[in-house]
Every structure is written in C-alpha cells, then in structure tokens.
Design an enzyme around this catalytic site. Structure first.
Site, short mmCIF file in Angstrom:
data_model
loop_
_atom_site.label_atom_id
_atom_site.label_comp_id
_atom_site.label_asym_id
_atom_site.label_seq_id
_atom_site.Cartn_x
_atom_site.Cartn_y
_atom_site.Cartn_z
N PRO A 84 89.36 24.86 23.78
CA PRO A 84 88.57 26.10 23.80
C PRO A 84 87.18 25.86 24.38
CG PRO A 84 89.54 25.68 21.63
CD PRO A 84 89.67 24.42 22.42
N GLY A 95 83.34 27.87 24.93
CA GLY A 95 82.47 29.01 24.69
C GLY A 95 81.42 29.12 25.76
N SER A 108 70.31 26.69 21.35
CA SER A 108 71.23 26.99 22.45
C SER A 108 71.58 28.48 22.53
CB SER A 108 72.53 26.19 22.27
OG SER A 108 73.17 26.57 21.05
N ARG A 125 65.34 18.58 29.24
CA ARG A 125 66.21 17.41 29.36
C ARG A 125 66.56 17.13 30.82
NH1 ARG A 125 70.35 18.35 25.41
NH2 ARG A 125 71.07 19.89 26.87
N TYR A 153 65.08 16.75 12.56
CA TYR A 153 65.59 16.83 13.93
C TYR A 153 64.77 15.86 14.79
CZ TYR A 153 67.43 19.49 18.00
OH TYR A 153 68.07 19.90 19.14
#
Length: 570
Positions: A136, A138, A206, A414, A475
């Site tokens: 799958p 997305g 994201s 990035r 994080y």
C-alpha cells in the site's frame, strides 16, 4: 501521473520547484559552518536527470496486467518508469541517497490507482491469487523503509496508490465522528472538514504529503496530540481489505471485545491488508488558537515545566521545548528583522543575564492554546505560573505565529543539506518522565561518541514534542558531514548508536515514525522476544504466503542494518 492524485518528486521531498531557502536568513550559513564545517553557499551538483537512471524493466505478466486492467481500466494501471520509481521508496535518508545514485533496488512492476472500495477488494484478491507482492502507498512520506520491496524479490511487485480515495464521506455531528477515505492527504481532508466547521486536529510534520491511511498504518502522532490525541486515539473504527475478506470495525467509543483488533491494525504497515477508510474523532473548529513562546534557563527546566503542565489543570494543544542546540538552530532560521531572529534581542539578553542565565544553555518553548476565549485565558494563566516557577519567561505570540506558518517546511531541509554533503535524519522515542533527561543526555552522547570513532563532524539536537501523563516523546535531529561513497555506512553507525541508546535508557524504538525495516532489528529489545513472537504469529496467520508487504516490522537483520541496506552495502 493521475489527474487529481498528488505525487512527490522522484529525488526528494515534496513538489518540484519548492525547496528550502537560506539567503534571507543571515544566521543560518554561519550556524552550519560552526557546527559541521560546511559552507552552504558553495555551488552544488545538480540533481541528475531522470533519464540518466537505469530503471529495471517491469516484470508484470500479461495475464496479471489484463486482470488488473479489467478491474481498474487502462488509465489506472501504470507501468511507466517514473511512476514506478516514485513508488519504490519513501523519503528516508537511505532512500534519497540511493535514488540519487541510481541504486534503485526492487522497483514495483506496476502502480495501481483504485477509485472504489470494491476495486480494492478485487485487486487484492487478484494480486494474491497471482502470488505477487502487494504494498500500500499513501503519500510516500515514510522514512523507515516501509514502502520498498525486499531485495531480490522474484515475484511481481504491485504498489497500490490510494490517492483517488480522498473524500470525507460523512460527518456524525451528534457523535463528533467523521467517515473518511484513507487516501486523502492532510490538507485536503482538513479543507473538507473545516468547510463544515470541523477539524480532526492531526498535524504531523509530513501533513502536506501524508494520508489518513498512512497515519493509521504507522501509528502517527501530530503536533497537536496533547489535545487531540495520537492517531490511535483519534481512530475509532475502520475498514481494511484483506485477501478474500473485509474487516469492518464500527466507530465505538470503547469496547471489551477481547484483544483489540483495532489495535492490531494500527501500526500494521500493510502487513494485514489495505486500509480503505476510517471513522475518526472530529471537533468543532476552536474559537481561539494561539501559540506562545517561552524561554527557560536550561532544557532540564523546560522538561520539568512540560511535566508540570501535564499534571496541572491546563489543557494545552501542544507543549514543545527545544534543547540549547536546537534553540540556536531555530534562531538561525529567523529571517532578517523577523521576530524570530530578534527573539534574543539585547534587551532580552540583558534580562537573562540579570537572572544569571548561561546564554549558551537557554531552551526555547512553544505552547499552543485552543478553545473558547475564557478557556484560553485560564489555561495561559496556569502555564504562565508554571513557566515562572521553573525560572522561565514568556516572549509573546509573535514567534509562535511564525513557527505555525513554517512548520511543514522542515522536511525540505533534508534535501538541501544532502545537496551539500550532509547526511541528515531524525529519530524519536518516548520514555517515562523519570528518564527523560537521562535519555537526552545519553542519546546525544552516543551520537557524539560515534562521530569521534568515525573521525567525522556531526551535530545532534532535540526537542520534547509530545507529552503524556507518564512520559514524553523526544525528537532527535542529527547531521553528519560526509559526502563520501560510504556515507550510508556512516549513517548506519550514527543511527545505530542513537537507536541503541533508546533501548538502553528506557525508551521505545519509535514514537510515531513506525518500524518498517529500519527499526525492526530492535523489536525484541523493545517488546521482548515473546512480543515479537506474537506479532510474527499474527502476520504469518493472516498472510501465510507473504504477499502483504513482507519484511516490514519483523525481519531477521542485524541491529542498525535493514535487509535493504545490508544488500546495498554488500
């Protein structure tokens, strides 16, 4: 490309023509030079044209192609090279380095774009009947190697893009629930909800390039989860297509129906089937929304304050605090003359020094408030007292507004850094509050020890991003100055050091990025060998032929080296 379905560029994050810019941020280039010794103003190598790639030909058999065309139509059965390469990877550092080098691995043989639930059911059965592999897809934003076929896979590989399943189907305004198709991207979903006065409140980094189904499949968390919960809290029911059957879970507030099947699907990364829709909690758009900025003398003070905010009567939308290095990074990203760049003005610096602060250790915090005017006023009062009790000070909502506007731009950095020889990545974990400061100290220390052993320059910084009753997520962002052909080996050393530090300091393998192949080597340390046995038994029982995204979450690679990276470095 399929009309109405967004697609990221093949070589990096987001859409063509959109990139990170630094020339209006005078402090950024000096920051990078100081921390890792790279002059970002030097010319960079251009991205190679797509035509330079040696894309392996599709192995799709004519018989399976005809079957799939019969289900979807010619338009929605795509075998062109660029579509297949875009669907071969996520957007992790390893993905980006390899695709730019033309090291493409096992590219899908076909990409399918179903438009209905029934089409998904038929194609799943057809792919499994053909003993092919089904993955799958997305938004393609995954960074833990959850989208790539296993190296050396000899069977046909089918990627299923759910981008046409992009509608809010129904809102139950009495219950505060919405039924939404799984392929919808974050902004499109919120536009549909907010047009009717509702919001789901889920905003991961994201957000622009990820989907509801992807969030569920990886147990995503958003910037506002302190108020709205993680996707595991938000998702109340769902539909998932499995070989020969369809799982239907009704949107119940709670249930005692044995071991939770809903929990089994959450975080399953395609190993159990394709999620096609979900019932989720939604909320009325709040009357007031604002983000206030604060400073603390140290990161430890900020951690303590965030814990106390959770313990208090305050109900905040987010509570984030950055360590000293990330605070410096945030300042360096301020535009000339902006409120962000001038946060530590001479006047504020003087006040901090009068308080006895070491300016090299200050920690910046953003706290978000939502709700009625009276609720926000009350909550800000509680938070303000906690900040002051921990030696902190407020600097207003201007910086928070700028943060809110730019919060989805970070992933573009990035690509920018990779263009300049810097390998950059992120790792995140959760710990109980008792170990939060220890985790920060030891994870950053493990990274710098690895850099010393490699003889390379690097930098790591951190922020607390999500808070819970018993603990919090931290994080970590790291960058390594290595433009050599061996920079993925370097990356593995650094990533392994940080991930092992998570295990050694009461953390989990991941808080919200998922497992994929990148994190699976640590699963036995995370959930115990018996836990891995339970997961393996579940996957093998549902998918005995290993047709459903095999190799994800559970595999037998060495710590820090996924099966794909081991193949790459051999």
């Amino acid at each position: 490309m399929i009309e109405g379905v967004k697609q990221q560029k093949w070589w990096g994050w987001g859409e063509e023509g959109h990139s990170y810019g630094y020339k209006d941020k005078p402090k950024f280039a000096p920051f990078v030079m100081k921390k890792v010794g790279v002059d970002i103003a030097l010319p960079v190598k251009p991205i190679p044209p797509f035509s330079s790639l040696d894309v392996p030909p599709s192995r799709l058999s004519e018989s399976l192609r005809q079957t799939l065309v019969g289900i979807l139509g010619e338009t929605y059965v795509q075998t062109d090279d660029e579509t297949r390469v875009v669907h071969a990877f996520g957007k992790g550092v390893r993905d980006l380095v390899r695709v730019r080098r033309g090291e493409l691995g096992r590219v899908p043989d076909v990409v399918l774009y179903p438009g209905t639930q029934r089409e998904v059911e038929r194609l799943v059965d057809a792919v499994v009947d053909a003993d092919a592999v089904l993955i799958p897809f997305g938004g393609g934003s995954n960074i833990v190697a959850a989208l790539e076929a296993e190296p050396g896979e000899s069977r046909q590989v089918v990627s299923v893009n759910l981008g046409r399943l992009n509608k809010v189907l129904e809102i139950d305004e009495v219950s505060g629930l919405a039924h939404i198709q799984a392929g919808v991207f974050g902004p499109d979903m919120e536009d549909q909800l907010q047009a009717r006065g509702w919001t789901m409140g889920h905003h991961p980094d994201s957000f622009v390039w990820s989907t509801l189904g992807g969030w569920i499949a990886t147990r995503s968390s958003g910037m506002q989860s302190d108020k709205y919960g993680d996707i595991a809290d938000i998702t109340r029911g769902l539909t998932m297509v499995m070989p020969g059957r369809v799982l239907e879970l009704r949107p119940l507030p709670s249930t005692s129906s044995g071991p939770s099947v809903r929990e089994m699907v959450l975080g399953s990364e395609g190993r159990l089937g394709i999620i096609t829709s979900a019932w989720v909690n939604v909320h009325r758009v709040p009357e007031v929304r604002e983000i206030q900025a604060y400073f603390y003398p140290t990161y430890a003070d900020g951690l303590k304050a965030c814990r106390q905010i959770v313990e208090s009567d305050a109900e905040v939308m987010m509570a984030r605090v950055s360590d000293a290095l990330e605070t410096e990074y945030i300042m360096a990203n301020g535009k000339k003359g902006s409120k962000l760049s001038s946060l530590v003005s001479k006047g504020i610096q003087k006040l901090m020094l009068q308080k006895g602060w070491d300016l090299s250790q200050i920690a910046m915090s953003f706290v978000g408030f939502e709700g009625s005017k009276s609720h926000v006023r009350y909550t800000k009062g509680i938070v303000g007292k906690i900040v002051r009790d921990n030696g902190g000070m407020g600097v207003g909502k201007g910086p928070g507004a700028l943060y809110d506007q730019k919060k989805y731009d970070t992933p573009y950095l990035r690509d920018f850094m990779l263009d300049r020889g810097l390998v950059c990545d992120v790792s995140e974990t959760t710990t109980p509050w008792a170990y939060a400061e220890q985790m920060h100290t030891n994870a950053t220390g493990a990274f710098y020890k690895a850099m010393d052993e490699l003889g390379l320059r690097g930098v790591v910084f951190c922020h607390l991003s999500h808070s819970y009753h018993s603990g919090a997520c931290q994080y970590f962002t790291f960058a390594i100055n290595d433009d050599s052909e061996n920079n993925l080996v370097t990356y593995d050393v650094a990533k392994r050091a940080i991930q092992q530090a998570f295990m050694d300091n009461h953390g989990t393998v991941s808080h919200h990025h998922g497992v994929g192949e990148e994190h699976s080597p640590w699963m036995e340390q995370d959930i115990s060998p018996a836990g891995v046995h339970i997961q393996r038994t579940l996957f093998e029982g549902i998918d005995p032929g290993r047709n459903l995204n095999p190799g994800k979450i559970i595999h037998d690679g060495a710590p820090g080296i996924s099966t794909n990276s081991a193949d790459h470095m051999a």
